[in-house]
Design a protein around this motif. Structure first.
Motif: not given
Length: 343
Positions: A1-2, A23-28, A46-57, A159-164
């Motif tokens: 994960m990067r 965790p949320t994938s790199d692609m997503t 706010l990264d509410l369910f932060c897990g590894t913190g990847a999204v907030g970082i 306002s929007d919705e996307r599938r990955y």
């Protein structure tokens, strides 16, 4: 994960051992930040369910002014702290709290709230019901799940919705404008009205102050019931509900734009059962935006139990003499059957 982009691009992060935490994938994550990239600079995230913190970082890497990392797992908070330290990020705060309780008690306001609860839980829906209080006026809630969202959260619209792959990202914004509750319009032929229609109209009341239901005629279709009968039926369906106002388009046609503006209507709601519905509605979105530039078209997915219900299918069943009562609103069922017998 990067980390995908920005100041910390390419830096790797610590991950959970085993496969229990998703965790949320790199692609997503990359797709998410490509969508919001123009708005992330200087934002509070706010990264509410932060897990590894990847999204907030990732948000910090791309210019967020501050990120609050929240989780109810001490392991997640410690892992996130380790990852923030690993990339040498600043302006990070941490909260060890139940997500709903945090949203109810914090005094912070956020431009972005990323909500990624366990897919099988109902935490996401609970969070969306209370998240409005901490969202800035032009803020965005990004909700990750594996199923399309088929509701209107309180004072929010999709306002929007996307599938990955497995993940679906749904973007919510405040349905208030300049702090004011506004109204929406839901139009159709309602020939006859179905439980699917009733469900969408009822959900609209969560997001909007008032719902204007406008009955029209599709020139490409021959109607089963007259507009007068349809009007009577829809009024019966929502009788005694002063937040739903029923109108005939033929009565408003010459002054429709003025009617919408005078009644503070800012959103045009369309129900979507499948991809075919979406493509059909998108064709008319541009036309409507040119006719009524003050109105935004928004879409809500039908829930599974209503995906196979349509007025045209009901008309087909009527022609075959089959029972249709299970598809019709309870309030107006007897009236619909009576009006159909009059035909």
């Amino acid at each position: 994960m990067r980390i995908i982009g920005g100041e910390f691009r390419g830096k790797t992060l610590y991950e959970f051992k085993g496969g229990e935490i998703r965790p949320t994938s790199d692609m997503t994550r990359e797709s998410l930040f490509n969508i919001i990239n123009k708005e992330i600079e200087g934002s509070v995230f706010l990264d509410l369910f932060c897990g590894t913190g990847a999204v907030g970082i990732e948000a910090l890497s791309r210019g967020a002014k501050k990120v609050v990392f929240n989780d109810f797992s001490k392991e997640s908070i410690e892992l996130t702290k380790g990852n923030v330290s690993r990339v040498c990020a600043k302006n990070a705060e941490y909260s060890f709290s139940d997500a709903v309780n945090y949203l109810k008690t914090t005094n912070e306001k956020f431009d972005f709230i990323f909500v990624d609860p366990p897919y099988k839980s109902d935490l996401g829906e609970k969070v969306l019901e209370v998240a409005q209080r901490v969202l800035t006026e032009n803020g965005v809630i990004i909700y990750e799940n594996e199923k399309p969202f088929c509701d209107f959260p309180f004072n929010l619209y999709k306002s929007d919705e996307r599938r990955y792959g497995r993940a679906i990202l749904t973007f919510f914004r405040s349905s208030k404008i300049n702090g004011e509750n506004v109204n929406c319009v839901f139009a159709g032929s309602f020939d006859p009205i179905t439980k699917g229609h009733e469900d969408i109209i009822s959900k609209c009341k969560k997001a909007f102050n008032k719902v204007f239901v406008v009955l029209g005629d599709n020139p490409e279709k021959e109607t089963l019931l007259t507009k007068e009968k349809r009007l009577e039926i829809v009024k019966k369906t929502f009788e005694n509900d002063d937040r739903i106002q029923i109108e005939l388009y033929s009565d408003l046609k010459e002054n429709y734009s003025k009617f919408l503006q005078d009644n503070n209507v800012k959103f045009y709601v369309r129900g979507i059962r499948n991809e075919t519905d979406y493509k059909y509605e998108k064709k008319y979105e541009k036309i409507n935006s040119e006719l009524y530039p003050f109105i935004k078209t928004i879409y809500v997915n039908s829930c599974e139990e209503y995906k196979d219900i349509s007025s045209s299918k009901i008309r087909k069943k009527i022609s075959l003499g089959k029972d249709i009562s299970q598809y019709l609103p309870d309030n107006s069922l007897e009236l619909i059957i009576k009006k159909l017998k009059e035909n």
